[in-house]
Write a protein that holds these residues in place. Structure first.
Motif, PDB file in Angstrom:
ATOM      1  N   LYS A   1      52.570  25.691  16.397  1.00 35.52           N
ATOM      2  CA  LYS A   1      53.953  26.175  16.254  1.00 35.52           C
ATOM      3  C   LYS A   1      54.551  26.309  17.646  1.00 35.52           C
ATOM      4  CE  LYS A   1      56.640  30.193  14.692  1.00 35.52           C
ATOM      5  NZ  LYS A   1      56.556  31.553  14.092  1.00 35.52           N
ATOM      6  N   ILE A   2      55.689  25.637  17.878  1.00 34.54           N
ATOM      7  CA  ILE A   2      56.345  25.664  19.179  1.00 34.54           C
ATOM      8  C   ILE A   2      57.776  26.166  19.008  1.00 34.54           C
ATOM      9  CG2 ILE A   2      57.120  24.302  21.157  1.00 34.54           C
ATOM     10  CD1 ILE A   2      54.104  24.514  20.999  1.00 34.54           C
ATOM     11  N   CYS A   3      58.105  27.190  19.751  1.00 36.24           N
ATOM     12  CA  CYS A   3      59.472  27.725  19.741  1.00 36.24           C
ATOM     13  C   CYS A   3      59.876  28.062  21.179  1.00 36.24           C
ATOM     14  CB  CYS A   3      59.571  28.978  18.873  1.00 36.24           C
ATOM     15  SG  CYS A   3      59.347  28.719  17.120  1.00 36.24           S
TER      16      CYS A   3
ATOM     17  N   HIS B   1      64.048  24.335  24.286  1.00 35.14           N
ATOM     18  CA  HIS B   1      64.329  22.936  23.952  1.00 35.14           C
ATOM     19  C   HIS B   1      63.645  22.466  22.670  1.00 35.14           C
ATOM     20  CE1 HIS B   1      66.253  22.444  27.836  1.00 35.14           C
ATOM     21  NE2 HIS B   1      65.169  22.906  28.441  1.00 35.14           N
ATOM     22  N   ASP B   2      62.513  23.053  22.338  1.00 31.79           N
ATOM     23  CA  ASP B   2      61.700  22.558  21.223  1.00 31.79           C
ATOM     24  C   ASP B   2      61.493  23.635  20.169  1.00 31.79           C
ATOM     25  OD1 ASP B   2      61.441  20.204  22.668  1.00 31.79           O
ATOM     26  OD2 ASP B   2      59.565  20.841  23.604  1.00 31.79           O
ATOM     27  N   ARG B   3      61.623  23.206  18.905  1.00 30.73           N
ATOM     28  CA  ARG B   3      61.373  24.110  17.778  1.00 30.73           C
ATOM     29  C   ARG B   3      60.778  23.278  16.648  1.00 30.73           C
ATOM     30  NH1 ARG B   3      62.959  29.249  16.950  1.00 30.73           N
ATOM     31  NH2 ARG B   3      63.016  30.033  14.802  1.00 30.73           N
ATOM     32  N   TRP B   4      59.457  23.348  16.534  1.00 28.57           N
ATOM     33  CA  TRP B   4      58.782  22.527  15.534  1.00 28.57           C
ATOM     34  C   TRP B   4      57.401  23.103  15.219  1.00 28.57           C
ATOM     35  CZ3 TRP B   4      54.177  20.422  17.296  1.00 28.57           C
ATOM     36  CH2 TRP B   4      54.037  20.278  18.678  1.00 28.57           C
ATOM     37  N   SER B   5      56.821  22.621  14.124  1.00 25.36           N
ATOM     38  CA  SER B   5      55.451  23.011  13.771  1.00 25.36           C
ATOM     39  C   SER B   5      54.699  21.773  13.301  1.00 25.36           C
ATOM     40  CB  SER B   5      55.446  24.080  12.667  1.00 25.36           C
ATOM     41  OG  SER B   5      55.945  23.565  11.452  1.00 25.36           O
ATOM     42  N   LEU B   6      53.375  21.843  13.415  1.00 29.72           N
ATOM     43  CA  LEU B   6      52.510  20.724  13.033  1.00 29.72           C
ATOM     44  C   LEU B   6      51.373  21.234  12.178  1.00 29.72           C
ATOM     45  CD1 LEU B   6      51.437  17.727  13.475  1.00 29.72           C
ATOM     46  CD2 LEU B   6      50.109  18.697  15.373  1.00 29.72           C
ATOM     47  N   ILE B   7      51.103  20.522  11.087  1.00 34.54           N
ATOM     48  CA  ILE B   7      49.934  20.796  10.260  1.00 34.54           C
ATOM     49  C   ILE B   7      49.143  19.499  10.159  1.00 34.54           C
ATOM     50  CG2 ILE B   7      49.085  21.504   7.989  1.00 34.54           C
ATOM     51  CD1 ILE B   7      51.640  23.124   7.634  1.00 34.54           C
ATOM     52  N   SER B   8      47.932  19.492  10.738  1.00 35.18           N
ATOM     53  CA  SER B   8      47.077  18.313  10.729  1.00 35.18           C
ATOM     54  C   SER B   8      45.972  18.515   9.709  1.00 35.18           C
ATOM     55  CB  SER B   8      46.483  18.088  12.124  1.00 35.18           C
ATOM     56  OG  SER B   8      45.604  16.980  12.132  1.00 35.18           O
TER      57      SER B   8
ATOM     58  N   LEU C   1      51.419  16.215   9.665  1.00 37.06           N
ATOM     59  CA  LEU C   1      52.757  16.514   9.164  1.00 37.06           C
ATOM     60  C   LEU C   1      53.469  17.396  10.179  1.00 37.06           C
ATOM     61  CD1 LEU C   1      51.739  17.376   5.477  1.00 37.06           C
ATOM     62  CD2 LEU C   1      52.362  15.134   6.415  1.00 37.06           C
ATOM     63  N   LYS C   2      54.527  16.864  10.777  1.00 39.16           N
ATOM     64  CA  LYS C   2      55.277  17.612  11.786  1.00 39.16           C
ATOM     65  C   LYS C   2      56.665  17.936  11.241  1.00 39.16           C
ATOM     66  CE  LYS C   2      54.914  16.684  16.216  1.00 39.16           C
ATOM     67  NZ  LYS C   2      55.061  16.040  17.556  1.00 39.16           N
ATOM     68  N   PHE C   3      57.061  19.187  11.402  1.00 42.09           N
ATOM     69  CA  PHE C   3      58.342  19.664  10.881  1.00 42.09           C
ATOM     70  C   PHE C   3      59.222  20.020  12.080  1.00 42.09           C
ATOM     71  CE2 PHE C   3      54.914  20.326   7.957  1.00 42.09           C
ATOM     72  CZ  PHE C   3      55.406  19.799   6.781  1.00 42.09           C
ATOM     73  N   VAL C   4      60.243  19.189  12.290  1.00 45.51           N
ATOM     74  CA  VAL C   4      60.985  19.227  13.546  1.00 45.51           C
ATOM     75  C   VAL C   4      62.413  19.707  13.334  1.00 45.51           C
ATOM     76  CG1 VAL C   4      61.769  17.886  15.525  1.00 45.51           C
ATOM     77  CG2 VAL C   4      59.587  17.318  14.431  1.00 45.51           C
ATOM     78  N   ASN C   5      62.712  20.846  13.966  1.00 45.25           N
ATOM     79  CA  ASN C   5      64.099  21.290  14.056  1.00 45.25           C
ATOM     80  C   ASN C   5      64.735  20.689  15.311  1.00 45.25           C
ATOM     81  OD1 ASN C   5      66.192  23.616  13.143  1.00 45.25           O
ATOM     82  ND2 ASN C   5      66.115  23.518  15.363  1.00 45.25           N
ATOM     83  N   SER C   6      64.011  20.763  16.419  1.00 47.77           N
ATOM     84  CA  SER C   6      64.455  20.136  17.663  1.00 47.77           C
ATOM     85  C   SER C   6      63.225  19.790  18.494  1.00 47.77           C
ATOM     86  CB  SER C   6      65.377  21.078  18.453  1.00 47.77           C
ATOM     87  OG  SER C   6      64.723  22.300  18.749  1.00 47.77           O
TER      88      SER C   6
END
Length: 390
Positions: free
Chosen positions: A136-138, A141-148, A159-164
């Protein structure tokens, strides 16, 4: 589409995309939990549908990274391991991050084999059993999460869920993204058949900027990037991997400058020797499964780049990193039982016990065979006489 960064997939590329999306990928369970047999087209559809049901705005779904490159240029010997899927979503609060995580774990329950008592399995259990890693990155510049999702052969569904996400590629050859929504809509029509006369218009985008230039780099195995100092780790490990796979710099005149930027950013992000080793070991584990014999060549290639271009480091810092990489290369050879024979090794033997070397033993090195190995212990060794005289 006419934009310089976009292009429509050809019929052959659409067929390749269909094969990738329809391939069964196992998601392995830890312990006694069963393996989930999943087709990407189904899990992408189910996750997207569940997110929308939970009130998450889904702007698009994309296949990116090495899988997208493989689809665009599969006849050129390009291969892929992980299946990277991006969901363009709106994540304005921490609560929405949690909704996304619960939605994915809930979808995995649907893929459990018949006969499994799902009502007794919690989402926490699904996470512990079937998830390889979660990120989870917040920040600004970056706001996204990853589930591998876990796959023991290294072919993880990520599966990456990207806001920015400010930087979405490392090199031009991995800058491609294929929009999947037209294919998902096509699959939802039970009467539709994929034929050359009737197939959906699927668009690919290059985040590098110029689609045709990036395709040329992919076709001829050329290395090019922009502003590597913006990439976490500088793209150094990926760059060394491309070199091992016979990619060549697109512009020889500037590659040494780019190498210095790569090294600078890598050592900014991983300043400690233990962090560097952990990162390299993780990269080897994730990108060289089934390619054990290539690990040594990769490490020695990385060694060469660091030796020539890590001008940001003090001499002793560079020496320490180079020794660490060399030790890893020797370890790889040992694991493969192909350590150089004594005919190819020059050794300087342990001195008399009354002599102390503050800098450790002298060098030994391989004189023929694979690329030369130079090694010197990092820690000084002292030898003491029984009477206490050093």
């Amino acid at each position: 589409m006419s934009e310089i960064g976009f292009s429509n997939l050809t019929w052959d590329q659409v067929i390749m995309l269909d094969r990738v999306l329809d391939e069964v990928i196992p998601i392995h369970g830890r312990g006694n939990f069963p393996t989930l047999e999943v087709k990407p087209r189904y899990i992408i559809h189910v996750v997207k549908h569940q997110l929308i049901e939970q009130g998450i705005v889904v702007k698009d779904t994309r296949l990116n990274g090495s899988t997208a490159s493989y689809i665009l240029q599969s006849h050129n010997g390009i291969s892929y391991k992980d299946l990277d899927v991006n969901f363009g979503v709106e994540l304005s609060s921490d609560q929405e991050f949690q909704v996304v995580k619960d939605a994915v774990l809930g979808c995995l329950l649907d893929f459990l084999p018949k006969g499994v008592k799902k009502e007794k399995i919690t989402l926490r259990t699904m996470k512990e059993v079937y998830v390889q890693k979660m990120v989870k990155i917040c920040n600004k510049h970056d706001r996204w999460s990853l589930i591998s999702l876990l796959n023991n052969t290294g072919k993880n569904v990520e599966l990456k869920f990207v806001n920015s996400l400010k930087r979405q590629f490392e090199f031009s050859v991995d800058s491609f993204q294929i929009l999947l929504d037209p294919m998902l809509d096509f699959y939802s029509d039970k009467n539709a058949k994929l034929t050359q006369e009737s197939y959906p218009v699927v668009v690919a985008e290059s985040k590098y900027g110029d689609f045709q230039e990036a395709m040329t780099h992919l076709q001829y195995k050329l290395i090019s990037t922009r502003n590597p100092e913006e990439i976490r780790g500088g793209g150094l490990l990926k760059y060394s991997n491309l070199l091992v796979r016979d990619f060549k710099p697109a512009r020889e005149a500037e590659i040494k400058i780019l190498e210095r930027y790569m090294c600078s950013r890598f050592f900014i992000d991983f300043p400690d020797i233990a962090e560097q080793q952990k990162k390299i070991e993780s990269y080897l584990h994730n990108h060289f499964i089934g390619e054990e014999k290539s690990k040594y060549e990769y490490l020695m290639t990385l060694h060469g780049v660091v030796n020539e271009s890590a001008v940001c480091l003090m001499h002793h810092e560079r020496r320490q990193t180079l020794d660490m990489i060399t030790f890893m290369a020797l370890k790889v050879l040992g694991e493969q039982n192909i350590l150089p024979s004594t005919n190819n090794v020059i050794c300087f033997y342990q001195p008399s016990p009354y002599i102390a070397f503050e800098g450790g033993y002298p060098y030994y090195y391989v004189t023929s065979g694979p690329p030369p190995i130079f090694f010197q212990p990092c820690h000084p060794l002292h030898f003491y006489m029984p009477n206490g005289i050093v």
